[in-house]
Write a protein that holds these residues in place. Structure first.
Motif, PDB file in Angstrom:
ATOM      1  N   UNK A 186       0.831  -1.203   0.000  1.00  0.00           N
ATOM      2  CA  UNK A 186       0.000   0.000   0.000  1.00  0.00           C
ATOM      3  C   UNK A 186       0.865   1.252   0.000  1.00  0.00           C
ATOM      4  N   UNK A 187       0.449   2.234  -0.760  1.00  0.00           N
ATOM      5  CA  UNK A 187       1.154   3.515  -0.831  1.00  0.00           C
ATOM      6  C   UNK A 187       1.118   4.230   0.523  1.00  0.00           C
ATOM      7  N   UNK A 188       0.164   3.880   1.369  1.00  0.00           N
ATOM      8  CA  UNK A 188      -0.028   4.568   2.644  1.00  0.00           C
ATOM      9  C   UNK A 188       0.755   3.964   3.796  1.00  0.00           C
ATOM     10  N   UNK A 189       1.895   3.342   3.490  1.00  0.00           N
ATOM     11  CA  UNK A 189       2.801   2.882   4.550  1.00  0.00           C
ATOM     12  C   UNK A 189       4.163   3.524   4.312  1.00  0.00           C
ATOM     13  N   UNK A 190       4.928   3.683   5.353  1.00  0.00           N
ATOM     14  CA  UNK A 190       6.211   4.379   5.260  1.00  0.00           C
ATOM     15  C   UNK A 190       7.180   3.764   4.272  1.00  0.00           C
ATOM     16  N   UNK A 191       7.350   2.455   4.316  1.00  0.00           N
ATOM     17  CA  UNK A 191       8.325   1.805   3.437  1.00  0.00           C
ATOM     18  C   UNK A 191       7.884   1.884   1.980  1.00  0.00           C
ATOM     19  N   UNK A 192       6.601   1.696   1.741  1.00  0.00           N
ATOM     20  CA  UNK A 192       6.090   1.765   0.363  1.00  0.00           C
ATOM     21  C   UNK A 192       6.301   3.161  -0.203  1.00  0.00           C
ATOM     22  N   UNK A 193       5.985   4.168   0.592  1.00  0.00           N
ATOM     23  CA  UNK A 193       6.173   5.556   0.162  1.00  0.00           C
ATOM     24  C   UNK A 193       7.646   5.838  -0.121  1.00  0.00           C
ATOM     25  N   UNK A 194       8.528   5.316   0.721  1.00  0.00           N
ATOM     26  CA  UNK A 194       9.968   5.516   0.524  1.00  0.00           C
ATOM     27  C   UNK A 194      10.429   4.877  -0.784  1.00  0.00           C
ATOM     28  N   UNK A 195       9.935   3.689  -1.092  1.00  0.00           N
ATOM     29  CA  UNK A 195      10.359   3.025  -2.333  1.00  0.00           C
ATOM     30  C   UNK A 195       9.898   3.818  -3.551  1.00  0.00           C
ATOM     31  N   UNK A 196       8.700   4.384  -3.494  1.00  0.00           N
ATOM     32  CA  UNK A 196       8.216   5.196  -4.612  1.00  0.00           C
ATOM     33  C   UNK A 196       9.081   6.448  -4.756  1.00  0.00           C
ATOM     34  N   UNK A 197       9.381   7.116  -3.653  1.00  0.00           N
ATOM     35  CA  UNK A 197      10.227   8.321  -3.699  1.00  0.00           C
ATOM     36  C   UNK A 197      11.625   7.990  -4.249  1.00  0.00           C
ATOM     37  N   UNK A 198      12.196   6.892  -3.772  1.00  0.00           N
ATOM     38  CA  UNK A 198      13.548   6.514  -4.185  1.00  0.00           C
ATOM     39  C   UNK A 198      13.595   6.184  -5.669  1.00  0.00           C
ATOM     40  N   UNK A 199      12.663   5.364  -6.134  1.00  0.00           N
ATOM     41  CA  UNK A 199      12.655   5.033  -7.557  1.00  0.00           C
ATOM     42  C   UNK A 199      12.326   6.263  -8.397  1.00  0.00           C
ATOM     43  N   UNK A 200      11.485   7.183  -7.905  1.00  0.00           N
ATOM     44  CA  UNK A 200      11.191   8.421  -8.624  1.00  0.00           C
ATOM     45  C   UNK A 200      12.478   9.204  -8.854  1.00  0.00           C
ATOM     46  N   UNK A 201      13.301   9.302  -7.822  1.00  0.00           N
ATOM     47  CA  UNK A 201      14.563  10.038  -7.927  1.00  0.00           C
ATOM     48  C   UNK A 201      15.509   9.370  -8.921  1.00  0.00           C
ATOM     49  N   UNK A 202      15.643   8.066  -8.808  1.00  0.00           N
ATOM     50  CA  UNK A 202      16.595   7.349  -9.647  1.00  0.00           C
ATOM     51  C   UNK A 202      16.107   7.210 -11.091  1.00  0.00           C
ATOM     52  N   UNK A 203      14.796   7.184 -11.297  1.00  0.00           N
ATOM     53  CA  UNK A 203      14.243   7.002 -12.637  1.00  0.00           C
ATOM     54  C   UNK A 203      14.588   8.157 -13.555  1.00  0.00           C
ATOM     55  N   UNK A 204      14.714   9.334 -12.994  1.00  0.00           N
ATOM     56  CA  UNK A 204      15.019  10.500 -13.823  1.00  0.00           C
ATOM     57  C   UNK A 204      16.416  10.405 -14.446  1.00  0.00           C
ATOM     58  N   UNK A 205      17.252   9.506 -13.948  1.00  0.00           N
ATOM     59  CA  UNK A 205      18.618   9.358 -14.434  1.00  0.00           C
ATOM     60  C   UNK A 205      18.782   8.181 -15.398  1.00  0.00           C
ATOM     61  N   UNK A 206      17.708   7.458 -15.680  1.00  0.00           N
ATOM     62  CA  UNK A 206      17.798   6.253 -16.493  1.00  0.00           C
ATOM     63  C   UNK A 206      17.198   6.461 -17.877  1.00  0.00           C
ATOM     64  N   UNK A 207      17.987   6.170 -18.901  1.00  0.00           N
ATOM     65  CA  UNK A 207      17.498   6.296 -20.277  1.00  0.00           C
ATOM     66  C   UNK A 207      16.585   5.132 -20.622  1.00  0.00           C
ATOM     67  N   UNK A 208      15.527   5.445 -21.381  1.00  0.00           N
ATOM     68  CA  UNK A 208      14.614   4.424 -21.897  1.00  0.00           C
ATOM     69  C   UNK A 208      14.088   3.489 -20.808  1.00  0.00           C
ATOM     70  N   UNK A 209      13.837   4.034 -19.625  1.00  0.00           N
ATOM     71  CA  UNK A 209      13.391   3.221 -18.496  1.00  0.00           C
ATOM     72  C   UNK A 209      12.189   3.876 -17.832  1.00  0.00           C
ATOM     73  N   UNK A 210      11.183   3.066 -17.555  1.00  0.00           N
ATOM     74  CA  UNK A 210      10.011   3.537 -16.828  1.00  0.00           C
ATOM     75  C   UNK A 210       9.890   2.736 -15.544  1.00  0.00           C
ATOM     76  N   UNK A 211       9.500   3.430 -14.477  1.00  0.00           N
ATOM     77  CA  UNK A 211       9.253   2.773 -13.200  1.00  0.00           C
ATOM     78  C   UNK A 211       7.751   2.698 -12.997  1.00  0.00           C
ATOM     79  N   UNK A 212       7.240   1.471 -12.874  1.00  0.00           N
ATOM     80  CA  UNK A 212       5.824   1.248 -12.635  1.00  0.00           C
ATOM     81  C   UNK A 212       5.644   0.885 -11.169  1.00  0.00           C
ATOM     82  N   UNK A 213       4.894   1.700 -10.442  1.00  0.00           N
ATOM     83  CA  UNK A 213       4.619   1.450  -9.025  1.00  0.00           C
ATOM     84  C   UNK A 213       3.250   0.797  -8.937  1.00  0.00           C
TER      85      UNK A 213
END
Length: 165
Positions: A54-81
């Motif tokens: 669930x998006x409404x838990x601390x760890x889940x929210x952290x994983x979305x934030x972390x992948x959001x940050x890292x996804x901006x640096x990856x070519x031809x890559x999409x992160x699906x949450x």
């Protein structure tokens, strides 16, 4: 069936994760604009499937934030949450957090994604939700990496997932 833990207590999933080297199974889920997305929607892109209870838990929210940050640096890559949260909750969270580099997909209506990928929790207090999993696909839908986090409250190994890209 895989056994993971929630707060140190064992819980089980409905199966095993797909094998590395196999082709990803097609899926159909709802995006935050209520349109349907399938695996074909993302054809030609490398994909990081960030799956969580669930998006409404601390760890889940952290994983979305972390992948959001890292996804901006990856070519031809999409992160699906991916979770069973309603698309409205996913949209609210990402809007409030200013997250623009991830795509939320909801498996709320049938849970078929979780069932088909062997990651649905089948017992314990989170039964029916998805376990915490990361699956990485290449441009052709071939599975390059999988991780089922052994303790639901723990974060995935971001570096291992991104290293295969």
């Amino acid at each position: 069936m895989a056994t993971i833990t929630l707060g140190g207590n064992p819980v089980n999933t409905n199966g095993e994760l797909p094998k590395i080297g196999s082709k990803a199974t097609d899926f159909s889920m709802i995006q935050t604009d209520l349109s349907t997305a399938t695996l074909a929607t993302f054809a030609g892109n490398r994909l990081v499937l960030n799956i969580f209870p669930s998006i409404d838990t601390g760890t889940c929210a952290t994983s979305v934030r972390t992948f959001n940050e890292k996804a901006s640096q990856l070519a031809n890559t999409k992160v699906l949450c991916i979770s069973r949260d309603l698309p409205f909750a996913q949209k609210r969270f990402c809007g409030a957090e200013g997250l623009e580099n991830v795509i939320n997909l909801s498996d709320f209506n049938t849970g078929s994604f979780g069932k088909n990928y062997g990651l649905e929790i089948v017992d314990g207090p989170l039964a029916g939700l998805h376990s915490r999993v990361v699956i990485v696909l290449d441009e052709n839908g071939t599975i390059l990496h999988t991780e089922q986090v052994s303790e639901i409250a723990n974060e995935p190994n971001y570096e291992a997932a991104l290293a295969v890209l």
